[in-house]
Design a protein around this motif. Structure first.
Motif, PDB file in Angstrom:
ATOM      1  N   LEU A  33       0.840  -1.191   0.000  1.00  0.00           N
ATOM      2  CA  LEU A  33       0.000   0.000   0.000  1.00  0.00           C
ATOM      3  C   LEU A  33       0.879   1.247   0.000  1.00  0.00           C
ATOM      4  O   LEU A  33       1.581   1.514   0.963  1.00  0.00           O
ATOM      5  N   SER A  34       0.843   1.978  -1.123  1.00  0.00           N
ATOM      6  CA  SER A  34       1.613   3.225  -1.170  1.00  0.00           C
ATOM      7  C   SER A  34       0.707   4.368  -0.754  1.00  0.00           C
ATOM      8  O   SER A  34      -0.365   4.545  -1.322  1.00  0.00           O
ATOM      9  N   PHE A  35       1.155   5.115   0.247  1.00  0.00           N
ATOM     10  CA  PHE A  35       0.360   6.267   0.655  1.00  0.00           C
ATOM     11  C   PHE A  35       1.042   7.561   0.240  1.00  0.00           C
ATOM     12  O   PHE A  35       0.793   8.613   0.813  1.00  0.00           O
ATOM     13  N   GLY A  36       1.918   7.459  -0.745  1.00  0.00           N
ATOM     14  CA  GLY A  36       2.593   8.667  -1.219  1.00  0.00           C
ATOM     15  C   GLY A  36       2.609   8.727  -2.727  1.00  0.00           C
ATOM     16  O   GLY A  36       3.459   9.380  -3.322  1.00  0.00           O
ATOM     17  N   HIS A  37       1.648   8.038  -3.347  1.00  0.00           N
ATOM     18  CA  HIS A  37       1.669   7.962  -4.808  1.00  0.00           C
ATOM     19  C   HIS A  37       1.438   9.332  -5.440  1.00  0.00           C
ATOM     20  O   HIS A  37       1.878   9.583  -6.561  1.00  0.00           O
ATOM     21  N   ALA A  38       0.755  10.210  -4.728  1.00  0.00           N
ATOM     22  CA  ALA A  38       0.484  11.547  -5.262  1.00  0.00           C
ATOM     23  C   ALA A  38       1.780  12.323  -5.497  1.00  0.00           C
ATOM     24  O   ALA A  38       1.807  13.242  -6.306  1.00  0.00           O
ATOM     25  N   ALA A  39       2.853  11.948  -4.800  1.00  0.00           N
ATOM     26  CA  ALA A  39       4.124  12.635  -5.010  1.00  0.00           C
ATOM     27  C   ALA A  39       4.520  12.561  -6.480  1.00  0.00           C
ATOM     28  O   ALA A  39       4.950  13.555  -7.072  1.00  0.00           O
ATOM     29  N   PHE A  40       4.346  11.393  -7.077  1.00  0.00           N
ATOM     30  CA  PHE A  40       4.748  11.208  -8.481  1.00  0.00           C
ATOM     31  C   PHE A  40       3.771  11.898  -9.425  1.00  0.00           C
ATOM     32  O   PHE A  40       4.159  12.426 -10.457  1.00  0.00           O
ATOM     33  N   TYR A  41       2.523  11.885  -9.029  1.00  0.00           N
ATOM     34  CA  TYR A  41       1.498  12.618  -9.775  1.00  0.00           C
ATOM     35  C   TYR A  41       1.857  14.112  -9.765  1.00  0.00           C
ATOM     36  O   TYR A  41       1.846  14.766 -10.812  1.00  0.00           O
ATOM     37  N   GLY A  42       2.214  14.614  -8.589  1.00  0.00           N
ATOM     38  CA  GLY A  42       2.576  16.026  -8.459  1.00  0.00           C
ATOM     39  C   GLY A  42       3.848  16.360  -9.217  1.00  0.00           C
ATOM     40  O   GLY A  42       3.926  17.391  -9.898  1.00  0.00           O
ATOM     41  N   VAL A  43       4.858  15.491  -9.121  1.00  0.00           N
ATOM     42  CA  VAL A  43       6.107  15.736  -9.856  1.00  0.00           C
ATOM     43  C   VAL A  43       5.810  15.789 -11.352  1.00  0.00           C
ATOM     44  O   VAL A  43       6.302  16.661 -12.071  1.00  0.00           O
ATOM     45  N   GLY A  44       4.959  14.876 -11.827  1.00  0.00           N
ATOM     46  CA  GLY A  44       4.575  14.882 -13.240  1.00  0.00           C
ATOM     47  C   GLY A  44       3.862  16.172 -13.603  1.00  0.00           C
ATOM     48  O   GLY A  44       4.163  16.801 -14.626  1.00  0.00           O
ATOM     49  N   ALA A  45       2.922  16.582 -12.758  1.00  0.00           N
ATOM     50  CA  ALA A  45       2.153  17.794 -13.035  1.00  0.00           C
ATOM     51  C   ALA A  45       3.076  19.007 -13.089  1.00  0.00           C
ATOM     52  O   ALA A  45       2.957  19.860 -13.974  1.00  0.00           O
ATOM     53  N   TYR A  46       4.025  19.084 -12.133  1.00  0.00           N
ATOM     54  CA  TYR A  46       4.932  20.236 -12.109  1.00  0.00           C
ATOM     55  C   TYR A  46       5.930  20.196 -13.253  1.00  0.00           C
ATOM     56  O   TYR A  46       6.331  21.248 -13.748  1.00  0.00           O
ATOM     57  N   THR A  47       6.343  19.008 -13.681  1.00  0.00           N
ATOM     58  CA  THR A  47       7.266  18.934 -14.817  1.00  0.00           C
ATOM     59  C   THR A  47       6.606  19.518 -16.067  1.00  0.00           C
ATOM     60  O   THR A  47       7.153  20.420 -16.716  1.00  0.00           O
ATOM     61  N   THR A  48       5.420  19.008 -16.382  1.00  0.00           N
ATOM     62  CA  THR A  48       4.717  19.520 -17.559  1.00  0.00           C
ATOM     63  C   THR A  48       4.395  21.006 -17.395  1.00  0.00           C
ATOM     64  O   THR A  48       4.637  21.809 -18.307  1.00  0.00           O
ATOM     65  N   GLY A  49       3.885  21.366 -16.221  1.00  0.00           N
ATOM     66  CA  GLY A  49       3.503  22.756 -15.985  1.00  0.00           C
ATOM     67  C   GLY A  49       4.684  23.704 -16.150  1.00  0.00           C
ATOM     68  O   GLY A  49       4.614  24.694 -16.886  1.00  0.00           O
ATOM     69  N   LEU A  50       5.804  23.380 -15.478  1.00  0.00           N
ATOM     70  CA  LEU A  50       6.978  24.269 -15.539  1.00  0.00           C
ATOM     71  C   LEU A  50       7.565  24.310 -16.948  1.00  0.00           C
ATOM     72  O   LEU A  50       7.921  25.383 -17.437  1.00  0.00           O
ATOM     73  N   LEU A  51       7.643  23.155 -17.601  1.00  0.00           N
ATOM     74  CA  LEU A  51       8.207  23.129 -18.954  1.00  0.00           C
ATOM     75  C   LEU A  51       7.361  23.972 -19.896  1.00  0.00           C
ATOM     76  O   LEU A  51       7.886  24.735 -20.711  1.00  0.00           O
ATOM     77  N   MET A  52       6.040  23.845 -19.765  1.00  0.00           N
ATOM     78  CA  MET A  52       5.174  24.570 -20.694  1.00  0.00           C
ATOM     79  C   MET A  52       5.148  26.063 -20.402  1.00  0.00           C
ATOM     80  O   MET A  52       5.228  26.884 -21.319  1.00  0.00           O
ATOM     81  N   VAL A  53       5.052  26.414 -19.111  1.00  0.00           N
ATOM     82  CA  VAL A  53       4.905  27.834 -18.765  1.00  0.00           C
ATOM     83  C   VAL A  53       6.249  28.557 -18.849  1.00  0.00           C
ATOM     84  O   VAL A  53       6.351  29.649 -19.409  1.00  0.00           O
ATOM     85  N   LYS A  54       7.303  27.955 -18.299  1.00  0.00           N
ATOM     86  CA  LYS A  54       8.570  28.685 -18.190  1.00  0.00           C
ATOM     87  C   LYS A  54       9.475  28.482 -19.388  1.00  0.00           C
ATOM     88  O   LYS A  54      10.321  29.325 -19.669  1.00  0.00           O
ATOM     89  N   ALA A  55       9.336  27.345 -20.094  1.00  0.00           N
ATOM     90  CA  ALA A  55      10.263  27.102 -21.198  1.00  0.00           C
ATOM     91  C   ALA A  55       9.554  26.991 -22.547  1.00  0.00           C
ATOM     92  O   ALA A  55      10.195  26.851 -23.575  1.00  0.00           O
ATOM     93  N   GLY A  56       8.235  27.052 -22.505  1.00  0.00           N
ATOM     94  CA  GLY A  56       7.497  27.000 -23.763  1.00  0.00           C
ATOM     95  C   GLY A  56       7.623  25.675 -24.511  1.00  0.00           C
ATOM     96  O   GLY A  56       7.469  25.626 -25.726  1.00  0.00           O
ATOM     97  N   VAL A  57       7.917  24.626 -23.786  1.00  0.00           N
ATOM     98  CA  VAL A  57       8.037  23.301 -24.413  1.00  0.00           C
ATOM     99  C   VAL A  57       6.632  22.810 -24.787  1.00  0.00           C
ATOM    100  O   VAL A  57       5.701  22.966 -24.010  1.00  0.00           O
ATOM    101  N   GLY A  70       3.375  17.797 -26.195  1.00  0.00           N
ATOM    102  CA  GLY A  70       3.795  16.476 -26.673  1.00  0.00           C
ATOM    103  C   GLY A  70       5.158  16.048 -26.134  1.00  0.00           C
ATOM    104  O   GLY A  70       5.434  14.865 -25.981  1.00  0.00           O
ATOM    105  N   LEU A  71       6.009  17.019 -25.846  1.00  0.00           N
ATOM    106  CA  LEU A  71       7.317  16.672 -25.276  1.00  0.00           C
ATOM    107  C   LEU A  71       7.296  16.720 -23.755  1.00  0.00           C
ATOM    108  O   LEU A  71       8.059  16.023 -23.080  1.00  0.00           O
ATOM    109  N   SER A  72       6.413  17.574 -23.211  1.00  0.00           N
ATOM    110  CA  SER A  72       6.353  17.722 -21.751  1.00  0.00           C
ATOM    111  C   SER A  72       5.856  16.442 -21.084  1.00  0.00           C
ATOM    112  O   SER A  72       6.343  16.059 -20.022  1.00  0.00           O
ATOM    113  N   LEU A  73       4.880  15.793 -21.733  1.00  0.00           N
ATOM    114  CA  LEU A  73       4.318  14.588 -21.102  1.00  0.00           C
ATOM    115  C   LEU A  73       5.361  13.474 -20.935  1.00  0.00           C
ATOM    116  O   LEU A  73       5.488  12.923 -19.826  1.00  0.00           O
ATOM    117  N   PRO A  74       6.129  13.144 -21.978  1.00  0.00           N
ATOM    118  CA  PRO A  74       7.188  12.149 -21.754  1.00  0.00           C
ATOM    119  C   PRO A  74       8.194  12.615 -20.705  1.00  0.00           C
ATOM    120  O   PRO A  74       8.682  11.798 -19.907  1.00  0.00           O
TER     121      PRO A  74
END
Lengths: 320, 294
Positions: free
Chosen positions: A54-78, A81-85
């Motif tokens: 039972l993982s009770f910290g799975h949201a950490a990876f969800y959040g890291v994914g969300a912030y990766t795409t968010g930061l790449l798109m907003v701050k770097a204009g990526v 299609g590339l942000s998701l991978p």
């Protein structure tokens, strides 16, 4: 029987294709949420249902994914299609480091260590104002013009989630997937036949985190903004709830859970603010009177179970 | 950094630690005996704080209001705990860990909303009792006297629990149940009664702690969420089922928090999680626990 189940999955997919054409924008948004959270829940179940932890910290990876795409798109204009991978890669990388420690523990200790690490990630994102925007979150994550609409983003999400779910299903049906079931049922014996259980568990942990990261990546452009709460421990409870409602023993269980949970939330929050009370009662009833969730019920009524004492997730193999 | 600041910070950390001890000791005891990790423990603690507010509010014309409100609130919470054990927890003893965890997590949500329905969303303030309103001067440094009260209650509960577990017949049974339920049961001791008793005792301590927390600051919704994870950390660091371990780790966590706040305000909680992760990795059974359970 497997053909019958395949027919059901085909029917569900056809419904997912057709349904949005007949409903208003609000319900299309709800359907998109079902897909994204469903992907999150299925990825969680790779650890819970197939590895037995039972993982009770799975949201950490969800959040890291969300912030990766968010930061790449907003701050770097990526582009998206590339942000998701990229989200999958960062979530996987974080999971590689954290998982190295987590897979050494089992049961309650695994649950608490994943939770402690999850909270750690939450606090890093929460406090790192200059980079993540701290508790202000990150605004203005706009999907590309082509996907800038409830319907088009829904179909995009459907495409991505379907592809991801098929990949996870292939993994769960592969020799690797069956090795995970063996580890879950008897780690010692699996080690005895010469399998490096720690390595397998770590790989499984990382893969599950990568798909959670993908789900998180999909969330940002859908919601247009993200906040650190995406990786708080309450968020980690969401896939757990969905999986328990839908049933951890079937591969499709978490998806069913996501449909029920998200629809119920959209419906209940329409007329009362007491959503936690509602879901709390639902969970209590499911735990007390419907162990195995919806999938467990379905199985009991459709299939003649091979044996009473059969370990549950074996039927996970037949789940589609 | 002058000495008086260090002393006052140390006292504040100790009082924080003792509050954590009051929550974590019940958590640890319940887990040790019943193998159930009670997510709702801190929510019941919060119910204690709100109940204390209500009793105090009704009696506030009298000077002794708070001294009646605190025990009454603790008893009320114990009653709620008893109902929860009989109606819900008892049904899942034989279940798997995730289901038990989920049930108590569902309780957090249910109780949280019930608190909101009963007491509303406004913060509640409880006036401190007159005799604890002014700071006490220790070594020339003014120390919040209510902190000293919290610390005293914490140690009193520690010694009471220690005496109960070490010196009384029932305490011996409870300790035996931590090691082997089957053996205790085989000796003809009714395990369900022991379970109910331990659960209600743990919840009573949580309720008492909540009632005492009331006058520390304002009582607000969501306080339970912040503290429950820290209580888990305390239990992990000290070792499940070890009373001295829980005491020592409570003090460690309280002090680490109090001093981290001075030097690195944002990272105080992160530091506690790092500490917990290190203990889990190096010594999963905690500082004072035995490897048997790991």
């Amino acid at each position: 029987m497997s053909v019958k189940k395949l027919a059901w999955v085909g029917l569900a997919f056809a419904a997912a294709l057709v349904l949005p054409m007949f409903v208003g924008e609000f319900w299309v948004l709800v359907l998109t949420e079902i897909l994204i959270l469903g992907l999150f829940a299925v990825s969680f179940n790779m650890i819970f249902g197939y590895m037995g932890q039972l993982s009770f910290g799975h949201a950490a990876f969800y959040g890291v994914g969300a912030y990766t795409t968010g930061l790449l798109m907003v701050k770097a204009g990526v582009p998206l299609g590339l942000s998701l991978p990229a989200s999958m890669i960062t979530a996987g990388a974080v999971a590689l480091v954290l998982g190295y420690f987590c897979i050494r523990l089992t049961g309650i200790y695994f649950a608490i260590l994943t939770m402690a690490f999850g909270q750690l990630i939450f606090y890093i994102i929460f406090q790192w104002y200059s980079f993540t925007g701290g508790d202000n979150g990150l605004q203005g994550i706009k999907p590309p013009a082509m996907l800038d609409g409830a319907w088009s983003y829904y179909y995009f999400a459907l495409l991505v989630v379907t592809a991801a779910v098929i990949m996870m299903w292939i993994i769960s049906e592969s020799p690797f997937g069956y090795t995970m079931r063996a580890i879950r049922d008897n780690t010692q014996r699996t080690r005895f036949v010469g399998i490096n259980t720690k390595k397998y568990m770590l790989i499984n942990f990382v893969v599950a985190a990568m798909f959670a990261g993908l789900a998180g990546g999909l969330w940002g452009p859908f919601n247009r903004s993200i906040a650190p709460d995406l990786c708080n421990w309450h968020q980690s409870g969401v896939p757990v709830f969905m999986t328990i409602i839908g049933g951890p023993t079937g591969f499709m269980g978490p998806l069913i859970g996501s449909v029920i949970y998200t629809f119920l939330m959209a419906f209940v929050t329409g007329f009362t603010e007491y959503w936690p009370l509602t879901i709390g009662i639902v969970i209590t009833l499911v735990v007390l009177f419907m162990p195995g969730g919806v999938w467990g019920l379905v199985e009991r009524y459709t299939a003649a179970l091979p044996a009473r004492g059969e370990p549950p997730a074996d039927s996970g193999g037949e789940a589609s | 950094m002058d000495l008086s600041l260090l002393l006052s910070q140390a006292m504040s950390g100790l009082s924080r630690g003792m509050m954590l001890f009051l929550i974590a000791s019940g958590l640890s005891l319940i887990f040790g005996v019943m193998n159930i990790l009670n997510f709702a423990h801190a929510t019941l603690w919060l119910v204690g704080a709100y109940a204390c507010y209500t009793f105090w509010f009704l009696l506030q014309a009298h000077g002794f209001a708070i001294w009646v409100a605190i025990p009454l609130a603790a008893l009320c919470v114990a009653l709620v705990g008893w109902i929860i054990e009989v109606v819900l927890i008892r049904r899942v003893y034989a279940r798997e860990l995730p289901e038990q965890l989920l049930l108590t997590y569902a309780l957090v949500l249910i109780l949280g909303d019930l608190i909101k329905i009963t007491w509303g969303v406004e913060d509640k303030l409880i006036a401190r009792p007159a005799m604890l309103a002014d700071p006490v001067i220790i070594a020339g440094v003014p120390i919040d006297s209510y902190f000293i009260f919290v610390i005293a209650v914490g140690f009193a509960v520690y010694f009471a629990l220690w005496w109960f577990l070490q010196k009384t017949r029932y305490g011996h049974i409870v300790r035996a149940a931590v090691f082997s339920r089957e053996m205790v049961s085989a000796l003809g001791i009714p395990i369900p009664i022991i379970y109910t008793g331990v659960f209600v005792m743990g919840i009573f301590i949580a309720g008492l702690a909540g009632a005492i927390q009331g006058p520390v600051g304002s009582v607000t919704l969501g306080m339970d969420m912040a503290i429950v994870i820290q209580a888990f950390c305390v239990v992990i660091i000290g070792g499940f089922g070890s009373l001295p371990g829980t005491l020592v780790s409570s003090i460690i966590v309280g002090e680490v928090y109090a001093f981290a706040i001075l030097f690195w305000p944002g990272g105080a909680l992160a530091l506690i999680f790092i500490l917990t992760a290190i203990v889990l990795i190096v010594r999963p059974w905690g500082l004072f626990g035995t490897p048997m359970r790991a």
